[in-house]
Design an enzyme around this catalytic site. Structure first.
Site, PDB file in Angstrom:
ATOM      1  NE  ARG A 198      -3.917   0.443   1.860  1.00 37.02           N
ATOM      2  CZ  ARG A 198      -5.139   0.425   2.385  1.00 37.02           C
ATOM      3  NH1 ARG A 198      -5.413   1.155   3.457  1.00 37.02           N
ATOM      4  NH2 ARG A 198      -6.101  -0.291   1.839  1.00 37.02           N
ATOM      5  CG  HIS A 229      -8.304  -0.249  -2.953  1.00 30.65           C
ATOM      6  ND1 HIS A 229      -7.440  -1.281  -2.654  1.00 30.65           N
ATOM      7  CD2 HIS A 229      -9.012  -0.026  -1.821  1.00 30.65           C
ATOM      8  CE1 HIS A 229      -7.621  -1.651  -1.397  1.00 30.65           C
ATOM      9  NE2 HIS A 229      -8.569  -0.917  -0.872  1.00 30.65           N
ATOM     10  CD  GLN A 267     -12.933  -2.307  -1.116  1.00 31.99           C
ATOM     11  OE1 GLN A 267     -12.173  -2.116  -0.179  1.00 31.99           O
ATOM     12  NE2 GLN A 267     -14.123  -2.858  -0.953  1.00 31.99           N
ATOM     13  CG  ASP A 278     -13.859   5.630  -0.750  1.00 33.75           C
ATOM     14  OD1 ASP A 278     -13.822   5.548   0.493  1.00 33.75           O
ATOM     15  OD2 ASP A 278     -12.833   5.577  -1.468  1.00 33.75           O
ATOM     16  CB  CYS A 310     -14.263   0.577  -0.115  1.00 32.73           C
ATOM     17  SG  CYS A 310     -13.879   2.325   0.024  1.00 32.73           S
ATOM     18  NE  ARG A 338     -10.580  -5.586   0.304  1.00 34.72           N
ATOM     19  CZ  ARG A 338      -9.799  -4.590   0.717  1.00 34.72           C
ATOM     20  NH1 ARG A 338     -10.325  -3.594   1.393  1.00 34.72           N
ATOM     21  NH2 ARG A 338      -8.514  -4.549   0.417  1.00 34.72           N
TER      22      ARG A 338
HETATM   23  N1  NVA Z   1     -10.342   6.266  -1.145  1.00 35.97           N
HETATM   24  C1  NVA Z   1      -9.933   5.825   0.163  1.00 35.97           C
HETATM   25  C2  NVA Z   1     -10.041   4.347   0.257  1.00 35.97           C
HETATM   26  C3  NVA Z   1      -9.671   3.776   1.591  1.00 35.97           C
HETATM   27  C4  NVA Z   1      -9.780   2.290   1.618  1.00 35.97           C
HETATM   28  C5  NVA Z   1      -8.506   6.290   0.427  1.00 35.97           C
HETATM   29  O1  NVA Z   1      -7.680   6.196  -0.476  1.00 35.97           O
HETATM   30  O2  NVA Z   1      -8.231   6.751   1.529  1.00 35.97           O
HETATM   31  N1   CP Z   2     -11.314  -0.669   2.248  1.00 40.28           N
HETATM   32  C1   CP Z   2     -10.035  -0.691   2.683  1.00 40.28           C
HETATM   33  O1   CP Z   2      -9.082  -0.861   1.921  1.00 40.28           O
HETATM   34  O2   CP Z   2      -9.931  -0.547   4.025  1.00 40.28           O
HETATM   35  P1   CP Z   2      -8.575  -0.346   4.832  1.00 40.28           P
HETATM   36  O3   CP Z   2      -8.045   1.016   4.499  1.00 40.28           O
HETATM   37  O4   CP Z   2      -8.986  -0.462   6.280  1.00 40.28           O
HETATM   38  O5   CP Z   2      -7.610  -1.405   4.443  1.00 40.28           O
END
Ligand code: NVA
Ligand code: CP
Length: 302
Positions: free
Chosen positions: A98, A125, A128, A219, A259, A287
């Site tokens: 990540r 992502h 997801q 989201d 998500c 997930r």
């Molecule tokens: N769009 C959000 C998704 C988190 C799982 C982010 O990037 O923070």
């Molecule tokens: N939806 C998702 O990726 O959640 P986290 O940021 O908790 O991993």
């Protein structure tokens, strides 16, 4: 598929991955292709679902997960990504990462000799989305549906757009001006949609967007890394909230997806999250099955 960095990497195996996830969830698949394998999980940003589901999933497939934060790795002190990739490739069998910037994951993959799986970047992502598709299949039985993504055309929206185009699912993005999905990804989705017949569109009027919708998806308005735009975003996105009134304008049996993590009172209301039409908690559980499917595929096909 050698790596999963963009949804595009899985273009030809979207259904296969969803089916594997389904079989892993039901217990039809029980073998453990990660036996005696180690998977490094690099995190440069916070995570609850992705981190825990990968860690548990790797264990369930017989492997050893290593949770590695960039704060603790030498990356945090400036060791280059290519050197990290070369060295970790000597110890590990796969890396999930990540990262703040999508380019970081591409650079890691270019210099690694083992598969690399994105666990979210600023652009996409993909992991997801496999959980989301499994959830839609469970609730609706097929993908001959209309999904409406409401809010910010962000990383989750980008990957979902590509997936929708690949599987022929209609997708409307309801977003304010200036917050559209990534331009290149949108164009690619439109191209792919010509082949599969998916109707892909952007609609500013959120009430119009949800007409005849089977799935409403949202989201956060402020993704990780967008915190400096908090004030502006909290103003611009106000009309783009999933609340009971908006939900009532979709099909009667529409489901709601998110998500997570969610900010109640911004992109979604508490009553929607907890109502009978919410698929959010099954989506979160999925997930685990979806990520196991990605790893299962990588370790049984390469
Ligand atoms: N769009 C959000 C998704 C988190 C799982 C982010 O990037 O923070
Ligand atoms: N939806 C998702 O990726 O959640 P986290 O940021 O908790 O991993």
């Amino acid at each position: 598929m050698e790596n999963l960095i963009s949804m595009g990497d899985a273009k030809d195996i979207v259904y296969e991955l969803v089916n594997i996830a389904e079989d892993l969830k039901s217990g039809k698949i029980t073998d453990k292709p990660l036996k005696d394998k180690s998977v490094g999980m690099i995190f440069e940003k916070s995570s609850t679902r992705t981190r825990v589901s990968f860690e548990v999933g790797i264990h369930q497939l017989g492997g050893q997960p290593l949770f590695l934060t960039t704060k603790d790795l030498q990356i945090g002190r400036g060791e280059p990504i290519p050197d990290t990739a070369r060295v970790l490739s000597r110890f590990l069998d796969c890396i999930t990462i990540r990262a703040k910037k999508h380019e970081t994951v591409l650079e890691l993959a270019e210099n690694a000799s083992i598969p690399v799986v994105s666990a979210l970047t600023d652009l996409e992502h993909p992991c997801q989305i496999f959980a989301d598709l499994l959830t839609i299949k469970e609730y609706k039985g097929d993908f001959d549906r209309k999904i409406v993504f409401i809010g910010d055309g962000n990383n989750v929206c980008n990957s979902l757009l590509l997936a929708a185009a690949y599987i022929g699912m209609d997708m409307t993005v309801a977003c304010p001006e200036g917050y559209e999905p990534d331009g290149e990804i949108y164009e690619l989705a439109l191209e792919e949609a010509k082949v599969t017949g998916a109707k892909i569109e952007i609609e500013r009027d959120v009430e119009k967007a949800v007409e005849n919708a089977d799935v409403l998806y949202t989201d956060v308005w402020i993704s990780m890394g967008d915190e400096d735009q908090k004030e502006e975003r909290e103003r611009v996105f106000v009309p783009y909230q999933i609340n009971m009134e908006l939900l009532s304008k979709a099909k009667d049996d529409a489901i709601v997806m998110h998500c997570l993590p969610a900010i109640r009172g911004q992109e979604i209301t508490d009553d929607v999250m907890l109502c009978d039409q919410s698929a959010i908690w099954d989506q979160a559980e999925n997930r685990l099955h979806a990520q196991k499917a990605v790893l299962y595929y990588l370790f049984t096909n390469n």
